[in-house]
Design an enzyme around this catalytic site. Structure first.
Site, mmCIF file in Angstrom:
data_model
loop_
_atom_site.group_PDB
_atom_site.id
_atom_site.type_symbol
_atom_site.label_atom_id
_atom_site.label_comp_id
_atom_site.label_asym_id
_atom_site.label_seq_id
_atom_site.Cartn_x
_atom_site.Cartn_y
_atom_site.Cartn_z
ATOM 1 N N GLN A 1 30.849 31.560 13.765
ATOM 2 C CA GLN A 1 31.101 32.901 13.238
ATOM 3 C C GLN A 1 31.889 32.836 11.937
ATOM 4 O O GLN A 1 32.972 32.259 11.898
ATOM 5 C CB GLN A 1 31.866 33.724 14.278
ATOM 6 N N GLY A 2 31.359 33.455 10.899
ATOM 7 C CA GLY A 2 32.039 33.497 9.605
ATOM 8 C C GLY A 2 32.507 34.896 9.279
ATOM 9 O O GLY A 2 31.905 35.578 8.433
ATOM 10 N N SER B 1 36.489 36.055 9.744
ATOM 11 C CA SER B 1 37.869 36.064 9.247
ATOM 12 C C SER B 1 38.020 35.249 7.972
ATOM 13 O O SER B 1 37.348 34.228 7.772
ATOM 14 C CB SER B 1 38.814 35.511 10.310
ATOM 15 N N GLU C 1 30.895 41.172 21.999
ATOM 16 C CA GLU C 1 31.890 40.120 22.225
ATOM 17 C C GLU C 1 32.865 40.525 23.323
ATOM 18 O O GLU C 1 33.351 39.687 24.087
ATOM 19 C CB GLU C 1 32.658 39.848 20.926
ATOM 20 N N SER D 1 42.950 42.632 19.183
ATOM 21 C CA SER D 1 44.300 42.290 19.619
ATOM 22 C C SER D 1 44.815 43.290 20.649
ATOM 23 O O SER D 1 44.365 44.433 20.731
ATOM 24 C CB SER D 1 45.257 42.256 18.417
ATOM 25 N N ASN D 2 45.784 42.846 21.449
ATOM 26 C CA ASN D 2 46.333 43.724 22.482
ATOM 27 C C ASN D 2 47.015 44.948 21.885
ATOM 28 O O ASN D 2 47.040 46.020 22.501
ATOM 29 C CB ASN D 2 47.300 42.940 23.369
ATOM 30 N N GLU D 3 47.580 44.806 20.698
ATOM 31 C CA GLU D 3 48.190 45.961 20.038
ATOM 32 C C GLU D 3 47.125 47.021 19.736
ATOM 33 O O GLU D 3 47.349 48.222 19.946
ATOM 34 C CB GLU D 3 48.896 45.527 18.751
#
Length: 387
Positions: A126-127, A129, A245, A370-372
């Site tokens: 996967q490209g 980030s 995902e 993210s959890n946030e």
């Protein structure tokens, strides 16, 4: 309230359990269960066997290897696979680029890429980030400029998991730098890793492993027919991909298996009063985790049963949040059980793997959203709260 599987789903569960525990090669299960750095040969052999048996990509269209399963049946399949310590299909292939090509790719792309993607004859990475575009992915700077019947790609991707083994990379690239919004002007491009100008550089992690990489593109020429879907629509395809995902993001089967192993290991550590299992504080901690995992499992079943038309229930954010937290809590428990023996980092014993595995899975509260971010989704999308 009691939640039971229907007779048909219970029979399906037993069929999956029998396959994964008695028909799938035991040596692959044992090598995967041992932990440590992912072995690419184990991953390849496992997916090829699943593909042969029609179980590598059950959520794909039937003509490319899919099964007509409900979301609940797919959940059962994933949990039985995890409980039996079967290497899962490579997520980049099965859950990410495959569904994108199936949904948005041209017929030529489907015929060319989907069969080898399902069998892992093509290994994808996967490209997405970049150094300055992680959570704010729309700020990506890698560019693709049209030159005749090719795209010329320049830029850098980072945190590219297992990129050192990959044959191809699916990348988000900026094709219109003058678009009015940064989410616009992004396209979804398929790039062969052996192309001139592609360089892979390893990133060593805190656990000592080499699981992620930097990927550099220096005037990489990519045929124009390797653009998926429409030009400048890559952001839409990326959102679709990220939704796939997050399916199965609460690995209940793996958590239950690791917690059971932790109890077994605690019974082998001697103390003045017997073993660690005789310590009332540790026993209470294990019991509390078992209750929390059971609550998570029931929530997963409810969410899977409520999902309709292939779309996940909005409450899946709760699964991502609690699943990653419990996964980390159980791995922290293993480190505490290992005690001083866990200071010896190696891949020959559970004690030696305790600390590296715990450190590696700090990532679980970041990937897949993210959890946030999940807390914000829960507060606004589920509870209806406004800041």
């Amino acid at each position: 309230m009691q939640r039971r599987l229907s007779p048909d789903d219970a029979a399906f569960q037993q069929r999956m359990r029998t396959y994964f525990t008695t028909e799938f090669p035991a040596d692959l299960r044992e090598r995967w269960s041992a932990g440590g750095e992912p072995d690419p040969e184990v991953i390849r052999a496992a997916q090829r066997r699943l593909h042969e048996d029609g179980l590598a990509v059950p959520h794909w269209p039937a003509e490319y290897g899919g099964q007509d399963w409900t979301m609940l049946q797919r959940h059962i399949y994933l949990q039985e696979m995890q409980a039996a310590s079967v290497p899962p299909p490579l997520a980049f292939n099965a859950n990410m680029v495959g569904p994108v090509i199936a949904a948005f790719g041209s017929q030529e792309q489907k015929d060319r890429f989907l069969p080898p993607t399902a069998s892992l004859d093509i290994w994808w990475c996967q490209g997405f980030s970049e150094p300055d575009a992680g959570s704010d992915l729309a700020s990506l700077r890698t560019t693709a400029v049209k030159d005749g019947d090719e795209w010329v790609v320049n830029g850098q991707k980072t945190w590219t998991t297992l990129g050192q083994h990959a044959d191809w990379i699916f990348a988000l690239v900026r094709t219109d730098p003058d678009a009015p919004k940064k989410q616009m002007g992004i396209s979804f491009l398929l790039i062969e890793m052996s192309s001139p100008g592609v360089t892979v550089r390893p990133i060593q992690l805190i656990d000592g492993g080499h699981e992620v990489n930097e990927v550099f593109f220096d005037n990489v020429r990519v045929p124009a027919d390797q653009l998926v879907g429409e030009e400048n629509k890559g952001w839409d395809y990326a959102k679709f991909l990220l939704g796939n995902e997050r399916v199965g993001v609460a690995p209940v089967g793996s958590i239950k298996r690791r917690l059971a192993e932790a109890k077994e290991w605690a019974g082998t550590v001697s103390t003045d009063d017997g073993t660690l299992l005789d310590d009332p504080l540790l026993a209470a901690r294990i019991a509390e985790l078992e209750c929390q995992v059971l609550a998570l499992e029931l929530t997963v079943l409810r969410v899977a049963a409520n999902s309709r038309e292939g779309k996940p229930d909005p409450a899946s954010s709760i699964l991502k949040l609690r699943g990653s937290q419990l996964q980390q809590d159980v791995l922290e428990l293993v480190v505490d059980i290992a005690g001083p023996a866990g200071l010896r980092w190696d891949d020959t014993s559970w004690e030696g793997l305790a600390a590296p595995t715990y450190l590696n899975f700090r990532k679980a509260s970041i990937y897949g959203g993210s959890n946030e971010v999940q807390r914000q989704v829960i507060s606004s999308g589920i509870l209806g709260l406004r800041g």
